[in-house]
Enzyme design. Sequence first.
Site, PDB file in Angstrom:
ATOM      1  N   GLN A  84      -6.435 -14.645  -0.888  1.00 58.84           N
ATOM      2  CA  GLN A  84      -5.317 -14.933   0.026  1.00 58.84           C
ATOM      3  C   GLN A  84      -5.230 -16.439   0.279  1.00 58.84           C
ATOM      4  O   GLN A  84      -4.133 -16.997   0.346  1.00 58.84           O
ATOM      5  CB  GLN A  84      -5.475 -14.182   1.344  1.00 58.84           C
ATOM      6  CG  GLN A  84      -4.266 -14.399   2.265  1.00 58.84           C
ATOM      7  CD  GLN A  84      -4.290 -13.518   3.503  1.00 58.84           C
ATOM      8  OE1 GLN A  84      -4.806 -12.416   3.466  1.00 58.84           O
ATOM      9  NE2 GLN A  84      -3.724 -14.013   4.595  1.00 58.84           N
ATOM     10  N   HIS A  98       6.497   0.156   7.359  1.00 56.62           N
ATOM     11  CA  HIS A  98       6.629   0.912   8.605  1.00 56.62           C
ATOM     12  C   HIS A  98       6.823  -0.084   9.737  1.00 56.62           C
ATOM     13  O   HIS A  98       6.791  -1.306   9.517  1.00 56.62           O
ATOM     14  CB  HIS A  98       5.417   1.824   8.839  1.00 56.62           C
ATOM     15  CG  HIS A  98       4.085   1.125   8.779  1.00 56.62           C
ATOM     16  ND1 HIS A  98       3.634   0.291   9.772  1.00 56.62           N
ATOM     17  CD2 HIS A  98       3.114   1.141   7.821  1.00 56.62           C
ATOM     18  CE1 HIS A  98       2.445  -0.177   9.458  1.00 56.62           C
ATOM     19  NE2 HIS A  98       2.096   0.314   8.272  1.00 56.62           N
ATOM     20  N   HIS A 128       4.964  -3.375  10.369  1.00 57.56           N
ATOM     21  CA  HIS A 128       5.250  -4.593   9.588  1.00 57.56           C
ATOM     22  C   HIS A 128       6.357  -5.440  10.226  1.00 57.56           C
ATOM     23  O   HIS A 128       6.562  -6.588   9.837  1.00 57.56           O
ATOM     24  CB  HIS A 128       5.726  -4.227   8.172  1.00 57.56           C
ATOM     25  CG  HIS A 128       4.683  -3.617   7.297  1.00 57.56           C
ATOM     26  ND1 HIS A 128       4.650  -2.278   6.986  1.00 57.56           N
ATOM     27  CD2 HIS A 128       3.621  -4.168   6.659  1.00 57.56           C
ATOM     28  CE1 HIS A 128       3.632  -2.022   6.186  1.00 57.56           C
ATOM     29  NE2 HIS A 128       2.996  -3.149   5.978  1.00 57.56           N
ATOM     30  N   LYS A 144     -10.220  -3.197   9.293  1.00 60.23           N
ATOM     31  CA  LYS A 144     -10.637  -1.946   8.660  1.00 60.23           C
ATOM     32  C   LYS A 144     -12.137  -1.747   8.830  1.00 60.23           C
ATOM     33  O   LYS A 144     -12.904  -2.700   8.837  1.00 60.23           O
ATOM     34  CB  LYS A 144     -10.316  -1.959   7.160  1.00 60.23           C
ATOM     35  CG  LYS A 144      -8.883  -2.342   6.805  1.00 60.23           C
ATOM     36  CD  LYS A 144      -7.898  -1.278   7.238  1.00 60.23           C
ATOM     37  CE  LYS A 144      -6.507  -1.555   6.707  1.00 60.23           C
ATOM     38  NZ  LYS A 144      -5.931  -2.823   7.079  1.00 60.23           N
ATOM     39  N   LYS A 152       2.913   4.704  15.988  1.00 61.78           N
ATOM     40  CA  LYS A 152       2.337   5.988  15.575  1.00 61.78           C
ATOM     41  C   LYS A 152       2.878   7.114  16.461  1.00 61.78           C
ATOM     42  O   LYS A 152       3.084   6.941  17.647  1.00 61.78           O
ATOM     43  CB  LYS A 152       0.810   5.959  15.718  1.00 61.78           C
ATOM     44  CG  LYS A 152       0.104   5.023  14.739  1.00 61.78           C
ATOM     45  CD  LYS A 152      -0.076   5.672  13.393  1.00 61.78           C
ATOM     46  CE  LYS A 152      -0.972   4.804  12.496  1.00 61.78           C
ATOM     47  NZ  LYS A 152      -1.164   5.397  11.183  1.00 61.78           N
ATOM     48  N   THR A 153       3.105   8.259  15.849  1.00 62.61           N
ATOM     49  CA  THR A 153       3.450   9.467  16.584  1.00 62.61           C
ATOM     50  C   THR A 153       2.531  10.569  16.088  1.00 62.61           C
ATOM     51  O   THR A 153       1.711  10.349  15.191  1.00 62.61           O
ATOM     52  CB  THR A 153       4.911   9.883  16.326  1.00 62.61           C
ATOM     53  OG1 THR A 153       5.040  10.262  14.943  1.00 62.61           O
ATOM     54  CG2 THR A 153       5.876   8.757  16.642  1.00 62.61           C
ATOM     55  N   THR A 213       0.819  -1.214   0.000  1.00 63.53           N
ATOM     56  CA  THR A 213       0.000   0.000   0.000  1.00 63.53           C
ATOM     57  C   THR A 213       0.856   1.268   0.000  1.00 63.53           C
ATOM     58  O   THR A 213       0.333   2.367  -0.173  1.00 63.53           O
ATOM     59  CB  THR A 213      -0.933   0.029   1.229  1.00 63.53           C
ATOM     60  OG1 THR A 213      -0.164  -0.263   2.394  1.00 63.53           O
ATOM     61  CG2 THR A 213      -2.020  -1.024   1.102  1.00 63.53           C
ATOM     62  N   ARG A 260     -10.707   0.439   1.344  1.00 60.90           N
ATOM     63  CA  ARG A 260      -9.490   1.171   1.067  1.00 60.90           C
ATOM     64  C   ARG A 260      -9.408   1.532  -0.418  1.00 60.90           C
ATOM     65  O   ARG A 260      -9.982   0.864  -1.262  1.00 60.90           O
ATOM     66  CB  ARG A 260      -8.370   0.247   1.513  1.00 60.90           C
ATOM     67  CG  ARG A 260      -7.024   0.471   1.105  1.00 60.90           C
ATOM     68  CD  ARG A 260      -6.114  -0.252   2.096  1.00 60.90           C
ATOM     69  NE  ARG A 260      -5.706  -1.560   1.634  1.00 60.90           N
ATOM     70  CZ  ARG A 260      -5.034  -2.399   2.397  1.00 60.90           C
ATOM     71  NH1 ARG A 260      -4.768  -2.090   3.626  1.00 60.90           N
ATOM     72  NH2 ARG A 260      -4.654  -3.556   1.932  1.00 60.90           N
ATOM     73  N   ASP A 276      -4.669 -10.483  13.402  1.00 64.97           N
ATOM     74  CA  ASP A 276      -5.866 -10.095  12.653  1.00 64.97           C
ATOM     75  C   ASP A 276      -5.994 -10.866  11.348  1.00 64.97           C
ATOM     76  O   ASP A 276      -7.016 -10.795  10.676  1.00 64.97           O
ATOM     77  CB  ASP A 276      -5.863  -8.582  12.377  1.00 64.97           C
ATOM     78  CG  ASP A 276      -4.666  -8.135  11.543  1.00 64.97           C
ATOM     79  OD1 ASP A 276      -3.628  -8.826  11.563  1.00 64.97           O
ATOM     80  OD2 ASP A 276      -4.773  -7.084  10.882  1.00 64.97           O
ATOM     81  N   LYS A 306      -1.335   3.799  20.355  1.00 62.31           N
ATOM     82  CA  LYS A 306      -1.057   2.864  19.269  1.00 62.31           C
ATOM     83  C   LYS A 306       0.430   2.739  18.991  1.00 62.31           C
ATOM     84  O   LYS A 306       1.139   3.738  18.852  1.00 62.31           O
ATOM     85  CB  LYS A 306      -1.794   3.305  17.998  1.00 62.31           C
ATOM     86  CG  LYS A 306      -1.772   2.259  16.900  1.00 62.31           C
ATOM     87  CD  LYS A 306      -2.762   2.567  15.800  1.00 62.31           C
ATOM     88  CE  LYS A 306      -2.795   1.449  14.766  1.00 62.31           C
ATOM     89  NZ  LYS A 306      -3.738   1.731  13.683  1.00 62.31           N
TER      90      LYS A 306
END
Length: 429
Positions: free
Chosen positions: A178, A44, A47, A81, A237-238, A39, A85, A199, A234
């Site tokens: 998948q 990041h 992963h 989600k 994340k920042t 994506t 997307r 997930d 989370k």
Amino acid sequence: MKNFIEELRWRGMIQDIMPETEEHLMEEMRSAYVGIDPTADSLHIGHLVSIMMLKHFQACGHKPYALIGGATGMIGDPSGKSAERNLLNEETLSKNIKGIHSQLERFLDFNTSEENGAVLVNNYDWMKDFSFIDFARDIGKHITVNYMMAKDSVKKRFDPEENTAGMSFTEFTYQLIQGYDFLHLFQEKNCTLQMGGSDQWGNITTGTEMIRRIARGKAYAMTCPLITKADGTKFGKTEGGNIWLDAELTSPYRFYQYWLNVSDDDAEKYIKIFTMLNEQEITELVAKHKEEPHLRQLQKRLAEEITVMVHSKEDLENAVQASEILFGKATSENLKALNEKTFLDVFDGVPQAEISKEDLNEDLLEIFATKTDFMKSKGEARRALQQNSISVNKDKIAEDYQLSENDLINNKFILLQRGKKNYFVLVVK
């Protein structure tokens, strides 16, 4: 051959696992894969857990496959989600896949001549020529709608409390595609294990079911926990968004700082998951940290290990040097060695003012109090200079000092400082 499951178990990296998986992996070298949706053109840190699973898998003597979802990336995984997307075109996907591959090479050995060398595959290669009719006839008929609807990733999308608009047929087919990936790799590469985040359990077990029903084979599934932070916020994340592995998106300095600033509880958990340090090394580190927690040895070692793994030893050294700038352990040469992105990251939030190159010819008091608001008045500026409390690029200056282009960092910035902690950045246009 090392016991892969035992290795992951003490590291806290197993959430769900099918029965007999450990025995299966101890019999001989096996192949496993993790799927990554392209994506973006960078991974990041969200992963990293599944990538570390593949890294440990290879280190234990097995063969890892990294599957880039060129086909599934055109659909969008509904797992976790609440809304559909955006779909990606082929040009964007190609760019993203190239970026991800280069990052995976930091973790996995794709070039070894050993039998367990890592392999990159793209599910677009086997899905692109699959007609809808063929897929519906050869694959779809083996998995019932009841089976698909029972998956949490699907059920949540139809939960009125989630306030969602349901799910399109495109997304509904995701678990079938998948699942077919697993079937394809099972048949073509003898890949018997799929791994991923917790997930993904529903999608992964659809693959094992497909292998059972269509190939009359036996395959295995394993997931890792979704990483959380002790304070409930989370992971990864920042305020500025994701922590990326691409140095252009997240500088090595900011990357290093993220790990350096995690809590004690998180550091003790993360060092097991995100480094290759062994159990004895980590046990000793944790014990030392608990004796002298103020030294933050655990956070420092975590930040060092993962920064070198994702970037390089040189990037780590630069990040450490940049980190020390704020604590007075730096010279003008250190400052001038910083690239623009790192400089801005180090002094993020520090007050700034723009002046022109012509303004550099002005008197210091004029620059400090009139051209900028570094000082409230010329009188305050004069007193500070007389007290020897003003620095330019970390060097103390006197009242007769004249700013010039020689003071520019990256041909653009000058760092002013009053006392130990009051910084101000001049942006020279």
